[in-house]
Design a protein around this motif. Structure first.
Motif, PDB file in Angstrom:
ATOM      1  N   UNK A   6       7.319  -1.309   6.922  1.00  0.00           N
ATOM      2  CA  UNK A   6       7.203  -0.157   7.797  1.00  0.00           C
ATOM      3  C   UNK A   6       5.793   0.383   7.712  1.00  0.00           C
ATOM      4  N   UNK A   7       5.320   0.945   8.813  1.00  0.00           N
ATOM      5  CA  UNK A   7       3.962   1.445   8.887  1.00  0.00           C
ATOM      6  C   UNK A   7       3.995   2.903   9.299  1.00  0.00           C
ATOM      7  N   UNK A   8       3.126   3.680   8.740  1.00  0.00           N
ATOM      8  CA  UNK A   8       2.983   5.073   9.150  1.00  0.00           C
ATOM      9  C   UNK A   8       1.578   5.531   8.817  1.00  0.00           C
ATOM     10  N   UNK A   9       1.178   6.601   9.480  1.00  0.00           N
ATOM     11  CA  UNK A   9      -0.081   7.229   9.132  1.00  0.00           C
ATOM     12  C   UNK A   9       0.184   8.688   8.825  1.00  0.00           C
ATOM     13  N   UNK A  10      -0.720   9.257   8.110  1.00  0.00           N
ATOM     14  CA  UNK A  10      -0.604  10.661   7.749  1.00  0.00           C
ATOM     15  C   UNK A  10      -1.999  11.210   7.526  1.00  0.00           C
ATOM     16  N   UNK A  11      -2.192  12.493   7.869  1.00  0.00           N
ATOM     17  CA  UNK A  11      -3.407  13.175   7.443  1.00  0.00           C
ATOM     18  C   UNK A  11      -3.172  13.496   5.985  1.00  0.00           C
ATOM     19  N   UNK A  12      -3.737  12.675   5.116  1.00  0.00           N
ATOM     20  CA  UNK A  12      -3.281  12.714   3.740  1.00  0.00           C
ATOM     21  C   UNK A  12      -4.066  13.605   2.808  1.00  0.00           C
ATOM     22  N   UNK A  13      -5.320  13.451   2.748  1.00  0.00           N
ATOM     23  CA  UNK A  13      -6.062  14.206   1.745  1.00  0.00           C
ATOM     24  C   UNK A  13      -7.046  15.133   2.430  1.00  0.00           C
ATOM     25  N   UNK A  14      -7.235  16.249   1.854  1.00  0.00           N
ATOM     26  CA  UNK A  14      -8.203  17.194   2.372  1.00  0.00           C
ATOM     27  C   UNK A  14      -9.439  17.117   1.498  1.00  0.00           C
ATOM     28  N   UNK A  15     -10.549  16.907   2.115  1.00  0.00           N
ATOM     29  CA  UNK A  15     -11.804  16.758   1.387  1.00  0.00           C
ATOM     30  C   UNK A  15     -12.831  17.693   2.009  1.00  0.00           C
ATOM     31  N   UNK A  16     -13.151  18.768   1.323  1.00  0.00           N
ATOM     32  CA  UNK A  16     -14.127  19.734   1.845  1.00  0.00           C
ATOM     33  C   UNK A  16     -13.785  20.138   3.275  1.00  0.00           C
ATOM     34  N   UNK A  17     -12.529  20.553   3.484  1.00  0.00           N
ATOM     35  CA  UNK A  17     -12.011  21.046   4.763  1.00  0.00           C
ATOM     36  C   UNK A  17     -11.842  19.976   5.831  1.00  0.00           C
ATOM     37  N   UNK A  18     -11.904  18.720   5.517  1.00  0.00           N
ATOM     38  CA  UNK A  18     -11.628  17.685   6.511  1.00  0.00           C
ATOM     39  C   UNK A  18     -10.535  16.780   5.960  1.00  0.00           C
ATOM     40  N   UNK A  19      -9.657  16.321   6.851  1.00  0.00           N
ATOM     41  CA  UNK A  19      -8.574  15.459   6.390  1.00  0.00           C
ATOM     42  C   UNK A  19      -8.917  14.005   6.681  1.00  0.00           C
ATOM     43  N   UNK A  20      -8.263  13.122   5.959  1.00  0.00           N
ATOM     44  CA  UNK A  20      -8.453  11.689   6.103  1.00  0.00           C
ATOM     45  C   UNK A  20      -7.172  11.116   6.693  1.00  0.00           C
ATOM     46  N   UNK A  21      -7.294  10.352   7.774  1.00  0.00           N
ATOM     47  CA  UNK A  21      -6.139   9.653   8.325  1.00  0.00           C
ATOM     48  C   UNK A  21      -5.835   8.453   7.448  1.00  0.00           C
ATOM     49  N   UNK A  22      -4.591   8.346   7.004  1.00  0.00           N
ATOM     50  CA  UNK A  22      -4.191   7.265   6.108  1.00  0.00           C
ATOM     51  C   UNK A  22      -3.107   6.438   6.780  1.00  0.00           C
ATOM     52  N   UNK A  23      -3.367   5.150   6.979  1.00  0.00           N
ATOM     53  CA  UNK A  23      -2.365   4.226   7.512  1.00  0.00           C
ATOM     54  C   UNK A  23      -1.891   3.348   6.373  1.00  0.00           C
ATOM     55  N   UNK A  24      -0.575   3.174   6.296  1.00  0.00           N
ATOM     56  CA  UNK A  24      -0.025   2.432   5.165  1.00  0.00           C
ATOM     57  C   UNK A  24       1.141   1.572   5.625  1.00  0.00           C
ATOM     58  N   UNK A  25       1.224   0.367   5.066  1.00  0.00           N
ATOM     59  CA  UNK A  25       2.357  -0.526   5.271  1.00  0.00           C
ATOM     60  C   UNK A  25       2.990  -0.731   3.907  1.00  0.00           C
ATOM     61  N   UNK A  26       4.310  -0.586   3.844  1.00  0.00           N
ATOM     62  CA  UNK A  26       4.995  -0.808   2.572  1.00  0.00           C
ATOM     63  C   UNK A  26       6.306  -1.535   2.821  1.00  0.00           C
ATOM     64  N   UNK A  27       6.897  -2.017   1.741  1.00  0.00           N
ATOM     65  CA  UNK A  27       8.190  -2.690   1.846  1.00  0.00           C
ATOM     66  C   UNK A  27       9.298  -1.745   1.371  1.00  0.00           C
ATOM     67  N   UNK A  28      10.512  -2.254   1.290  1.00  0.00           N
ATOM     68  CA  UNK A  28      11.662  -1.434   0.907  1.00  0.00           C
ATOM     69  C   UNK A  28      11.579  -0.944  -0.528  1.00  0.00           C
ATOM     70  N   UNK A  29      10.749  -1.575  -1.361  1.00  0.00           N
ATOM     71  CA  UNK A  29      10.570  -1.154  -2.750  1.00  0.00           C
ATOM     72  C   UNK A  29       9.417  -0.169  -2.909  1.00  0.00           C
ATOM     73  N   UNK A  30       8.884   0.315  -1.798  1.00  0.00           N
ATOM     74  CA  UNK A  30       7.760   1.278  -1.782  1.00  0.00           C
ATOM     75  C   UNK A  30       6.469   0.680  -2.319  1.00  0.00           C
ATOM     76  N   UNK A  31       6.344  -0.636  -2.296  1.00  0.00           N
ATOM     77  CA  UNK A  31       5.100  -1.301  -2.692  1.00  0.00           C
ATOM     78  C   UNK A  31       4.213  -1.391  -1.452  1.00  0.00           C
ATOM     79  N   UNK A  32       3.007  -0.913  -1.581  1.00  0.00           N
ATOM     80  CA  UNK A  32       2.070  -0.855  -0.458  1.00  0.00           C
ATOM     81  C   UNK A  32       1.388  -2.210  -0.288  1.00  0.00           C
ATOM     82  N   UNK A  33       1.499  -2.776   0.913  1.00  0.00           N
ATOM     83  CA  UNK A  33       0.872  -4.073   1.165  1.00  0.00           C
ATOM     84  C   UNK A  33      -0.390  -3.952   2.010  1.00  0.00           C
TER      85      UNK A  33
END
Length: 180
Positions: A6-33
């Motif tokens: 499954x794939x999703x993105x999120x505005x994940x981290x805030x760095x000096x008032x700016x966020x970083x878009x994070x795209x991630x693919x993981x499996x059913x065991x929550x291991x990020x590929x």
């Protein structure tokens, strides 16, 4: 279907008032590929995806399998907006599968509290985010106890590529084969 990445993105981290878009693919065991952490948070998820290596591999047929995404990803298996009976079963299975990537985001933030508020440059924040993803995988593979995760949020994005039918055609075929 529950073993599909499954794939999703999120505005994940805030760095000096700016966020970083994070795209991630993981499996059913929550291991990020696959993880992409290099875009400003203001960039739409579908743009991050279309510029990613995983998109290039899917486009060229180098990836065997399917990825699930929310409505912001026209190329992936996405949920139906106004589902009929068999489509409701598909949407339910889709939501259960996508919940794993949402859980993975939650686990990542729960394991690494620094991701909530980094006080570094955006480039450094991206490096730290990827390093945390790698360390998360190590923890998963070593079967370390997972931290508590807050309740899930609604991560669904509006579709912005309504003319791209590639993901919809595949999704419709899945519904016919497995949910009708």
């Amino acid at each position: 279907m529950s073993s599909s990445p499954s794939l999703a993105t999120e505005d994940s981290v805030t760095s000096k008032r700016s966020s970083i878009g994070l795209q991630m693919v993981c499996n059913a065991d929550c291991v990020i590929s696959n993880v992409v952490a290099k875009w400003p948070g203001s960039v739409h998820d579908s743009r991050i995806f279309r510029a990613s290596e995983i998109y290039q591999c899917l486009s060229q047929g180098e990836f065997s399998g399917v990825l699930l995404g929310d409505r912001g990803y026209a190329f992936l298996l996405t949920p139906f907006t106004d589902p009929q009976e068999a489509q409701q079963a598909y949407n339910h299975a889709h939501a259960r599968t996508r919940a794993r990537v949402e859980m993975t985001f939650g686990l990542l933030k729960a394991r690494f509290h620094c991701l909530h508020k980094l006080r570094v440059s955006p480039v450094r924040a991206c490096d730290i985010t990827v390093a945390c993803a790698v360390l998360h995988n190590v923890a998963c593979l070593r079967k370390e106890r997972a931290p508590r995760v807050p309740p899930a949020m609604d991560w669904d994005n509006p579709a912005i590529f309504p003319d791209d039918d590639s993901g919809r055609l595949l999704r419709d075929q899945y519904v016919l084969n497995y949910f009708s």
